[in-house]
Design a protein around this motif. Structure first.
Motif, PDB file in Angstrom:
ATOM      1  N   ALA A  25       0.839  -1.203   0.000  1.00  0.00           N
ATOM      2  CA  ALA A  25       0.000   0.000   0.000  1.00  0.00           C
ATOM      3  C   ALA A  25       0.876   1.256   0.000  1.00  0.00           C
ATOM      4  O   ALA A  25       0.579   2.232  -0.706  1.00  0.00           O
ATOM      5  CB  ALA A  25      -0.925  -0.002   1.211  1.00  0.00           C
ATOM      6  N   ARG A  26       1.964   1.229   0.744  1.00  0.00           N
ATOM      7  CA  ARG A  26       2.889   2.367   0.785  1.00  0.00           C
ATOM      8  C   ARG A  26       3.499   2.592  -0.605  1.00  0.00           C
ATOM      9  O   ARG A  26       3.559   3.716  -1.105  1.00  0.00           O
ATOM     10  CB  ARG A  26       3.993   2.124   1.816  1.00  0.00           C
ATOM     11  N   ALA A  27       3.935   1.518  -1.251  1.00  0.00           N
ATOM     12  CA  ALA A  27       4.527   1.632  -2.587  1.00  0.00           C
ATOM     13  C   ALA A  27       3.514   2.172  -3.590  1.00  0.00           C
ATOM     14  O   ALA A  27       3.851   2.997  -4.450  1.00  0.00           O
ATOM     15  CB  ALA A  27       5.066   0.272  -3.036  1.00  0.00           C
ATOM     16  N   ALA A  28       2.260   1.721  -3.492  1.00  0.00           N
ATOM     17  CA  ALA A  28       1.213   2.212  -4.387  1.00  0.00           C
ATOM     18  C   ALA A  28       0.961   3.701  -4.161  1.00  0.00           C
ATOM     19  O   ALA A  28       0.790   4.467  -5.120  1.00  0.00           O
ATOM     20  CB  ALA A  28      -0.070   1.413  -4.183  1.00  0.00           C
ATOM     21  N   ARG A  29       0.960   4.105  -2.902  1.00  0.00           N
ATOM     22  CA  ARG A  29       0.743   5.525  -2.570  1.00  0.00           C
ATOM     23  C   ARG A  29       1.872   6.382  -3.150  1.00  0.00           C
ATOM     24  O   ARG A  29       1.643   7.468  -3.674  1.00  0.00           O
ATOM     25  CB  ARG A  29       0.648   5.696  -1.055  1.00  0.00           C
ATOM     26  N   ILE A  30       3.091   5.877  -3.109  1.00  0.00           N
ATOM     27  CA  ILE A  30       4.233   6.610  -3.663  1.00  0.00           C
ATOM     28  C   ILE A  30       4.146   6.674  -5.183  1.00  0.00           C
ATOM     29  O   ILE A  30       4.476   7.697  -5.795  1.00  0.00           O
ATOM     30  CB  ILE A  30       5.559   5.959  -3.206  1.00  0.00           C
ATOM     31  N   ALA A  31       3.699   5.592  -5.818  1.00  0.00           N
ATOM     32  CA  ALA A  31       3.635   5.536  -7.284  1.00  0.00           C
ATOM     33  C   ALA A  31       2.461   6.318  -7.864  1.00  0.00           C
ATOM     34  O   ALA A  31       2.508   6.747  -9.023  1.00  0.00           O
ATOM     35  CB  ALA A  31       3.546   4.078  -7.734  1.00  0.00           C
ATOM     36  N   GLN A  32       1.410   6.516  -7.092  1.00  0.00           N
ATOM     37  CA  GLN A  32       0.186   7.117  -7.614  1.00  0.00           C
ATOM     38  C   GLN A  32       0.380   8.494  -8.231  1.00  0.00           C
ATOM     39  O   GLN A  32      -0.178   8.765  -9.309  1.00  0.00           O
ATOM     40  CB  GLN A  32      -0.893   7.153  -6.521  1.00  0.00           C
ATOM     41  N   PRO A  33       1.166   9.410  -7.644  1.00  0.00           N
ATOM     42  CA  PRO A  33       1.319  10.726  -8.284  1.00  0.00           C
ATOM     43  C   PRO A  33       1.900  10.652  -9.704  1.00  0.00           C
ATOM     44  O   PRO A  33       1.523  11.446 -10.564  1.00  0.00           O
ATOM     45  CB  PRO A  33       2.263  11.482  -7.332  1.00  0.00           C
TER      46      PRO A  33
END
Length: 112
Positions: A56-64
């Motif tokens: 979830a942390r990696a997805a949050r970082i990749a989302q922008p």
């Protein structure tokens, strides 16, 4: 599966988690059983809470970066995914039917 998978060969995903690449799971695995026959189709990795949190942390970082892509760039990615779904439709339906004792009628419901 008895026949060799073309989309996701078992040796690629069996007993692995995907986190950008397929990695052997340091945690539990669970068999995927075909209910109709009892045959083991493969084994899936079960992510622990720490692995889910990291994903979830990696997805949050990749989302922008995804958000920053133009509509056309995002649409091209989604079209590529749709094309893969169409290309491997029969294989995907076979897995769904075997994993869930789903209806063979799904073979007839190919998107147009």
């Amino acid at each position: 599966m008895s026949q060799r998978s073309k989309l996701l060969p078992g040796e690629l995903w069996n007993e692995r988690l995907f986190d950008g690449v397929w990695e052997r799971s340091p945690v539990n695995v669970s068999p995927v059983v075909e209910p109709a026959t009892g045959a083991v189709l493969g084994k899936i990795s079960i992510a622990d809470p720490a692995t889910v949190a990291e994903s979830a942390r990696a997805a949050r970082i990749a989302q922008p970066a995804w958000y920053a892509l133009s509509y056309d760039e995002r649409a091209a990615t989604m079209r590529k995914a749709a094309a893969l779904g169409e290309q491997y439709f029969e294989e995907i339906v076979d897995w769904v039917v075997r994993e869930s004792v789903s209806s063979q009628a799904k073979r007839l419901s190919r998107p147009v």
